[in-house]
Scaffold this active site. Sequence first.
Site, PDB file in Angstrom:
ATOM      1  CB  CYS A  47      -0.880   0.058   1.241  1.00  0.00           C
ATOM      2  SG  CYS A  47      -1.985  -1.325   1.399  1.00  0.00           S
ATOM      3  N   GLY A  66       0.364   0.396  -5.095  1.00  0.00           N
ATOM      4  CA  GLY A  66      -0.920  -0.282  -5.019  1.00  0.00           C
ATOM      5  C   GLY A  66      -1.824   0.191  -6.127  1.00  0.00           C
ATOM      6  CG  ASN A 119       2.638   0.637   3.463  1.00  0.00           C
ATOM      7  OD1 ASN A 119       3.734   1.129   3.296  1.00  0.00           O
ATOM      8  ND2 ASN A 119       2.333  -0.560   2.963  1.00  0.00           N
ATOM      9  N   GLY A 120       1.368  -1.842   5.475  1.00  0.00           N
ATOM     10  CA  GLY A 120       2.077  -2.873   6.255  1.00  0.00           C
ATOM     11  C   GLY A 120       1.116  -3.981   6.645  1.00  0.00           C
ATOM     12  CE1 TYR A 163       9.299  -5.020  -8.865  1.00  0.00           C
ATOM     13  CE2 TYR A 163       8.051  -5.060  -6.817  1.00  0.00           C
ATOM     14  CZ  TYR A 163       8.088  -5.073  -8.198  1.00  0.00           C
ATOM     15  OH  TYR A 163       6.920  -5.122  -8.910  1.00  0.00           O
TER      16      TYR A 163
HETATM   17  P1  AMP Z   1       9.050 -14.228 -11.259  1.00  0.00           P
HETATM   18  O1  AMP Z   1       8.646 -14.511 -12.643  1.00  0.00           O
HETATM   19  O2  AMP Z   1       7.991 -14.717 -10.299  1.00  0.00           O
HETATM   20  O3  AMP Z   1      10.411 -14.724 -10.893  1.00  0.00           O
HETATM   21  O4  AMP Z   1       9.028 -12.647 -11.081  1.00  0.00           O
HETATM   22  C1  AMP Z   1      10.187 -11.870 -11.136  1.00  0.00           C
HETATM   23  C2  AMP Z   1       9.804 -10.453 -11.448  1.00  0.00           C
HETATM   24  O5  AMP Z   1       8.823  -9.990 -10.521  1.00  0.00           O
HETATM   25  C3  AMP Z   1      10.979  -9.512 -11.347  1.00  0.00           C
HETATM   26  O6  AMP Z   1      11.101  -8.864 -12.589  1.00  0.00           O
HETATM   27  C4  AMP Z   1      10.627  -8.517 -10.263  1.00  0.00           C
HETATM   28  O7  AMP Z   1      10.901  -7.196 -10.681  1.00  0.00           O
HETATM   29  C5  AMP Z   1       9.140  -8.687 -10.054  1.00  0.00           C
HETATM   30  N1  AMP Z   1       8.753  -8.649  -8.634  1.00  0.00           N
HETATM   31  C6  AMP Z   1       9.490  -8.894  -7.544  1.00  0.00           C
HETATM   32  N2  AMP Z   1       8.769  -8.768  -6.407  1.00  0.00           N
HETATM   33  C7  AMP Z   1       7.522  -8.432  -6.790  1.00  0.00           C
HETATM   34  C8  AMP Z   1       6.308  -8.132  -6.077  1.00  0.00           C
HETATM   35  N3  AMP Z   1       6.254  -8.168  -4.752  1.00  0.00           N
HETATM   36  N4  AMP Z   1       5.215  -7.822  -6.803  1.00  0.00           N
HETATM   37  C9  AMP Z   1       5.265  -7.791  -8.155  1.00  0.00           C
HETATM   38  N5  AMP Z   1       6.386  -8.048  -8.884  1.00  0.00           N
HETATM   39  C10 AMP Z   1       7.506  -8.369  -8.223  1.00  0.00           C
END
Ligand code: AMP
Length: 490
Positions: free
Chosen positions: A31, A57, A131-132, A271
């Site tokens: 969030c 979000g 948030n959290g 990220y």
């Molecule tokens: P995956 O295909 O599941 O390994 O997703 C990796 C990708 O998801 C990377 O490009 C990250 O930038 C992105 N990513 C990492 N954490 C999250 C998150 N919490 N929510 C959405 N995307 C994410």
Amino acid sequence: MNKDQKHQSVSSPLTLHPSPLMMPDKFHEECAVFGVFGHEEAANLTYLGLYALQHRGQEASGIVSGDGDQFFVQKGMGLVADLYDKSVLAKLPGHMAIGHNRYSTAGGNDLKNVQPLIVNFALGNLALAHNGNLINAQVLRNELEAYGAIFQSTSDSEVIIHLIAHSRADSFLGRIVDALNRVRGAFSVVLLTDNGLIAARDPYGLRPLCLGRLRSSWVVASETCAFDLLDAEYVREVEPGELIVISDNGVDSHRPFPKKDPAMCVFEYVYFARPDSRIFGGDVVYTTRKALGMQLARESWVPADIVIPVPDSGVPAALGYAEGGGIPFETGLIRNHYVGRTFIEPEQSIRHFGVKVKLNAVSEVLRGKRVVVVDDSLVRGTTSRKIVKMIRQAGAKEVHMRISSPPIVSPCFYGIDTPTKKELIASDHTAEEIRKYITADSLAYLSIDGMLKAAPGRPDQYCSACFTERYPIPFTRAEELQLGLFEPTY
Ligand code: AMP
Ligand code: SF4
């Protein structure tokens, strides 16, 4: 990486807590929060703040404004840009307002869960934006329900509202402090009362929260990118364990929570936060993300012709890798920024359609090259697998995947959306197994020590539990049961 390396120690005071083996299909949120006090266009500014914080979000958003007597509310499912317009904002008068953007993975499409949550008590109006994630939300909820509380939503945050209502303290502030002292986990909250704003951050400081100033008005936001859009000046972060009251008397700081060692979320740097934001009192996130890439080049350099990022999140780290490794940076993948949630695939299936809609490889850049491709994190591994294939099909000679964070081995319980442990590919596969799965010529992650070294300040001030399984807040037996964690065997 082999399996043993996953458990390498970090220079951190955190103790080893039971390993969560599975994560229930539970309501789980990422969030953004925003608040403004002392401005005649409070709702308008909140709208702009939420606009800048959209990355935190995307499913729902809400604004509550107040004029000292009454609250005015607008909430809906969807993006900030689609939910508010001039006529909507005109219905939100008052000199103070708070707002919230929400993303959730389960129970998401219910307006009842959309924040800010609003109630009217004997002491006046109250609105809350949180948030959290709280690790004892379900435990507290069961307790409150046993005493007759009726919950309107499935949100963790409603527990705070009920605790405020149940408190015996005679002031609003006393009740809020009582409530926040009973919840455990991550909270960066902004509350609106008839008298002003209250902003508070949990004692570990897990999620960011910043204080800013716009001439004679005050603003609070999850990240400083919201201040930049308003031309507000960044004053400081709300400290871990601090609660501030913003009213006609200015900003009043309180320390009402037991002191803890800070455990700020390092994944915000990896990220989640916007690269142009300042969080946790550090420099802009971009600088740290680039430093993560430079450290990655130091740890896992490979001879190559070009370095390319997975856009957009991998860009700063790829720049760092290229600079640190002395390899030219190129844009080999182009992102379509206008991809919605769903798209219609033609009957005759197209190879890698899902990823191709979002990303396209530039064969003129990649053909015949030894390519290092940098992404910020690898979660399930499905994206990397598709990207490696796409780069190869575009003619690359070699594809070396570099990840600017360590393997994610365990879920987050503090407000970042991660899948169940068994869906996290690194939880039960070695780097070599993952390399084979994603079909790369080589795969390397950043080390835990390298990540913490690249982050600003002391390495021990960060939570890195999704990489280390060392959760900074020990789970009680009841929380383990409610969160679906297995019993410890030690
Ligand atoms: P995956 O295909 O599941 O390994 O997703 C990796 C990708 O998801 C990377 O490009 C990250 O930038 C992105 N990513 C990492 N954490 C999250 C998150 N919490 N929510 C959405 N995307 C994410
Ligand atoms: Fe951040 Fe990971 Fe800690 Fe969650 S577990 S707060 S994502 S570092």
